[in-house]
Design an enzyme around this catalytic site. Structure first.
Site, PDB file in Angstrom:
ATOM      1  CB  SER A  78      41.291  20.341  60.209  1.00 42.98           C
ATOM      2  OG  SER A  78      42.234  19.281  60.287  1.00 42.98           O
ATOM      3  CE  LYS A  81      43.048  19.054  64.278  1.00 47.72           C
ATOM      4  NZ  LYS A  81      42.974  18.673  62.860  1.00 47.72           N
ATOM      5  CB  SER A 143      45.455  22.219  61.905  1.00 47.57           C
ATOM      6  OG  SER A 143      44.307  21.459  61.620  1.00 47.57           O
ATOM      7  CE  LYS A 245      41.922  23.871  62.731  1.00 44.31           C
ATOM      8  NZ  LYS A 245      42.704  23.656  61.478  1.00 44.31           N
TER       9      LYS A 245
END
Length: 418
Positions: A78, A81, A143, A245
């Site tokens: 992730s 992202k 997320s 993140k």
């Protein structure tokens, strides 16, 4: 045109030696040496981490404080992202979309990224329309794969087209070990990022999108009556963290990109391939603590200082001064005994005329085996074209250099024969 390493200055606490490769600029080398001799400090303990891929970077100077296999492309999960949002932030900045624009949660986004998927989700309802401001929080805080897919479909029609845009943008901002195949981070064997590229992307987001970066520090977000906390463990550790993140795929392990500020200094940390959430969070925190505690800043070159000179071909003068866009600083361990090496690398000789501001080369500063700082250099002055005699002399000199180089190559090849 040939490639030249303009100079290399090797600095130890008491000894200065020079390893010079073609067209060494003695005056410039001495300038760098004088600055670097002032960089002193004692040796911080060599950091060890169980994480297979990691990097720690000072945001303001770009100094790399620690790295471990930081250029190996691995599954980003992730962390992908971050680039998804970088594309969105740029579209907002350019006025191509608005923060209140609504995007449809398609059946594909719902089924493959929402509640039925079993992965991280914003839990947006199928066929609902959601404002971009909420989708952004769905991606950043929760997320949400459903939110990321909805954005990709809304901007480019489908995920593959959006992923192509992500890869293109990655190349534009200098991510050299990055390829995207989707906006979510779902595993794809061709979707890779290196830890260094993730750190570069984090710095890019912080620098270019200050209006939207604070979302990364929001502790929670509620949507569809479902309350979810931010997945970044650094935010609750009391270390000044405000982003960015986390990610996980079984093929690559647990990843984290974080940033924290203490006493006005911002550090960026990336860890990739941890064995557990606990290891991911603890190792990222330890790296940040170590960086804040053990390093100090040193000014190498002030703003508008001529750092080096590049040789010109056919110019009114033989060399052009080079400068950086701003001050050049490096973070060094307190009390270090590490060798510092500075080089200016450029393709040359540079053909005249040259205009001030023209990109010429790069300053590369090594701390031991670590590329601590790399900054672009530009011409610091205008240099016009020389007269016919000067151009003829430069041409003759280049011919002699080529002959010498060819002869040296033949001698070397002969020496290597059995």
């Amino acid at each position: 045109m040939k490639g030249y390493v303009a100079m290399a200055a090797h600095i130890t606490p008491r000894v200065i030696s020079f390893g010079l490769i073609r067209f060494t600029l003695i005056r410039t080398v001495l300038l760098i040496a004088a600055v670097l001799v002032g960089v002193r400090g004692a040796s911080a303990d060599i950091y060890q981490t169980s994480i297979p891929h990691a990097i720690l970077v000072d945001y303001d100077s770009g100094s790399v404080l620690f790295e471990k296999a930081a250029d190996v492309p691995v599954p980003p999960a992730s962390l992908t992202k971050m680039m998804t949002m970088a594309v969105v932030f740029q579209a907002l900045k350019d006025g191509k979309i608005g923060i209140d624009d609504e995007f449809v949660i398609s059946e594909h986004a719902w089924r493959h990224g929402g509640a039925p998927s079993g992965g991280s989700a914003m839990f947006a309802e199928i066929n609902s329309r959601v404002k971009l401001s909420d989708l952004m929080r769905g991606v950043i805080v929760q997320s949400g794969n459903d939110a990321a897919i909805a954005i990709a479909e809304g901007l480019m029609g489908n995920e593959p087209s959006f992923a192509q845009l992500m890869t293109q943008r990655a190349k534009e901002i200098g991510l050299t070990n990055t390829t995207f195949r989707n906006p979510t981070g779902y595993h794809d064997p061709d979707q890779k990022m290196s830890a260094r590229d993730v750190a570069k992307l984090a710095a890019y987001i912080i620098k270019n999108f200050p209006k939207y970066y604070p979302i990364y520090g929001e502790p929670d977000f509620k949507w569809n009556n479902i309350f979810q906390r931010n997945r970044n463990p650094l935010l609750s550790m009391g270390i000044g963290a405000d982003g960015l993140k986390t990610g996980y795929v079984k093929e690559g392990g647990y990843n984290l990109a974080g940033s924290a500020v203490q006493s006005g200094q911002r550090l960026i940390v990336v860890v990739m391939g941890a064995k557990s959430e606990k290891e991911r969070g603890e190792e990222a925190r330890k790296l940040l603590d170590w960086g804040f505690r053990n390093f100090e800043s040193r000014l190498l070159f002030d703003r508008d200082t001529a750092i080096a000179e590049a040789r010109l071909f056919g110019g009114a003068q033989s060399r052009v001064k080079l400068a950086a866009d701003g001050p050049v600083r490096i973070l060094v361990p307190r009390g270090t005994t590490e060798k510092i090496t500075a080089r200016v690398v450029y393709q040359g000789p540079v053909r005249a005329p040259v205009t001030a501001g023209t990109p010429i080369g790069r300053l590369r500063v090594m701390r031991g085996e670590i590329l601590a700082v790399e900054v672009p250099l530009h011409a610091d002055e205008d240099v016009g074209q020389g007269d016919l005699t000067q151009r003829a002399l430069d041409g003759a000199q280049e011919l002699v250099i080529d002959l010498v180089k060819a002869g040296a190559a033949k001698l070397k090849a002969g020496a290597l024969k059995p």
